[in-house]
Design an enzyme around this catalytic site. Sequence first.
Site: not given
Length: 887
Positions: A285, A633
């Site tokens: 990542d 979010e």
Amino acid sequence: MKTPTTRRLCSVKAHRAIFFLSLLTILIANVCQAQSFKGFPMWDTNLSFEVRVKDLVSRLTLEEKVGQMLNAAPAIPRLGIPAYDWWNEVLHGVARTPFHVTVYPQAIGMAAGWDSTSLAMMAHYSALEGRAVFNKATALGRNNERYLGLTYWTPNINIFRDPRWGRGQETYGEDPFLTSMLGRAFVRGLQGDDPKYLKAAACAKHFAVHSGPEPSRHSDNFSPSNYDLWDTYLPAFKELVTKAKVEGVMCAYNAFHGQPCCGSDVLMNDILRKQWQFKGYVTSDCWAIDDFFKFHKTHPDATSASVDAVLHGTDVECGTDVYKSLLDGVKKGMIAEAQLDISLIRLFTTRYRLGMFDPVSMVKYAQTPESILETAEHKAHSLKMAQQSIVLLKNEGNTLPLSKNIKKIAVLGPNADNRIVVLGNYNGQPSEIITALQGIKNKLGQEVELIYEKAINFTNDTLLAYANVTNQYSWEGKPGFKAEYYNNVALQGEPEMVRMEKSVDHLWQEGEAVVGRIRANNFSARYSAHYKADEDGYITFEIEADDGYRFFVNDKEVLNAWQRNRWGARTYKLDTKKGASYKIVVEYWQGEGKANVHLRAGLLEKSNLSAIVNRVKDADAIVYVGGISPQLEGEEMRVDFPGFNGGDRTSILLPAVQTELLKMLKGTGKPLVFVVMTGSAIALPYEDQNIPAIVNAWYGGQSAGTAIADVLFGDYNPAGRLPVTFYKADSDLPDFKSYDMNNRTYRYFKGDALYPFGHGLSYTSFQYSKLKTPGKIKSGASFKVSATLTNTGKKDGDEVVQLYLAYPEVAGKAPIRALKGFNRIRLKAGESKTVSFTLSPEQCQLVNEEGALYQPKGKMEISLGGAQPQQKQKTTSNVLTKTLRVR
């Protein structure tokens, strides 16, 4: 005798001759070099990819090898290897590209459709659009830029175990089986079925045990039991690696049992490479290798972190250039150069399988034309998936569908006309977006009176009434702002470009051209103007920006990206005197992500909700479009509004200001519909008890508004089902940081859900009958389950058939029940069909305490219907249950 002039002329001619001779030598050398490398086996299309890749890797220097292990891999001209950036996204359509593309519903919305065929088609269409983008970028000489490649770091198959996680919207929900089947469909649709070439390369992420919290993800260490690991967190990865043959895997930020995931003995070496025999590439990542030594503190420095990551099979590093320290690692004997070769073979095998080293004529996908972008077929499928995603949570007294013959309708709420909310995150940009308001307008036409009020924000009732003050900005006698753009994030050096702009109002997709050589990431800008007040009083400036900004008034910093006023907004109130001039400056910088910066002005006022309700009380129907937003979010966000923190939520309750407005609207006595837009489960205790009709529309993509209107007015019969549990309250949730699955998701939750996993209503009704199963089941054998499904209502519609298994006599750990089959079926009114499932031995097995699969003996309960068995919430379908015995 030569004069000075003659000598100078001779000298010039000599220098020119030398220059052209040198140029000719270089050209000849380049031609020879091109002819030379084209003769290498790596370019011989008659050889296998394996032979060609090994030849290529054998010709690289150590420095070149290390460079190819960065996400932005540089070109190697002497071998004809083009530069390539591995980083791209295709979560729900090609993301972050500078070109217009088709945008489908957010992943959680597509999961709510419970239709693997639709999802596979979406992935196919997206892969074609991605090919068109890559081909276009190649023609423009931009194929080496980020977000233009063919290696997509999607799907996100982490389990949405807790509704507070902001990135849960990117997943397919809380169930391992549903996630596995949808993830498999996506991978197969995206990668294609050509025996030689990949259409595109999918990547399963984030491996593994990764689902928040966002603010601490770089340092968190999670240690789930072997049972939870194999029962919940690994099944989808196993399915995609061993059966769907996903090309890539991304390892996660967090640590697992004390080791960073990208350097995990258990996850990377044992499970992924040894047990599952994964042959594809692994990417970290982005910035995850930095976390080894910066946050996890498991490694002393970049070199040791990089070496350990490679030894654990992390082939490419994303985000920074930490892997450059591998040069030092090899020279110090910490890692053998041959170990790098293993990673390079994986990486170049993927590039070869994508056809990057073969003539266009040999690779059919390389011939995909630009005209494939946003075709009518693709846009129609986006609408279909938006329709399929909508879940009718409640419909008391047949409030829905609304009549198209109404005379007056009121549409209110922060999401009613929100173009950002429908696109979710990790999105592309379509050429047209239909909001809920526009969809309703299009549906009803000009004959119906429509009242629109935003009324409130998501978490407060104070709005900025925008004013057009553009003509009050000037700089050195010129109207507008002086805009200075810098090709770095620090406003350093000389600007790339200086120009006048009418206003500060910009939205760029990642990779899109800003000015000159500047692309929409890793840049900065300064906007300067004098604001001349036209009256005594005040003006409120509002800033919206991604990444960072500072706002100055008369050379004093009054606002920045880390400050908010008491309303939670990025606003500054300036007291003004008529005719006075105020210097205002916005400094803005953007790293990764979409780039947007907006400066607006107006009067900040508290909404008069009573007056708004009074204006709409005589409407024939009221539609309130609320919920939350990807502005609240998402991934590691700078958000601290009440109920939200860093991209996650601190409460799953609908923000209180929305409930208060709904109470007032309920008081009108008019038919009231609540359209919820969200990427996660929202607790709606008041709304469930008092609002007659509730529709969950997720973040529905470019055609969200059309789909919503189709459902509200009965042109589409909703059949979406929840891929997550909607709990009643925050008290239903365990500790967010605990990865123990006890009392989490429908499989282990012992309480009463507000709306259970699998729940969804319809405008028609369905009946199940004639459940057929074997009388006894032999351990290790497949068997068939079937039933008759009838549409007993008056409308055509879809039904989502769900099959669950339970083992009530198991002594050890086991789910309360678990989904093992589903099928979305279209039935005309009065029509019947036989639905059947064949269950494999593995589908019937449970996981023991050590994490191994086994087949329990004794009672097995099979349930077949349109919902979970024994649901207390009203559904449109009965559920058939039968108890069998396993021998």
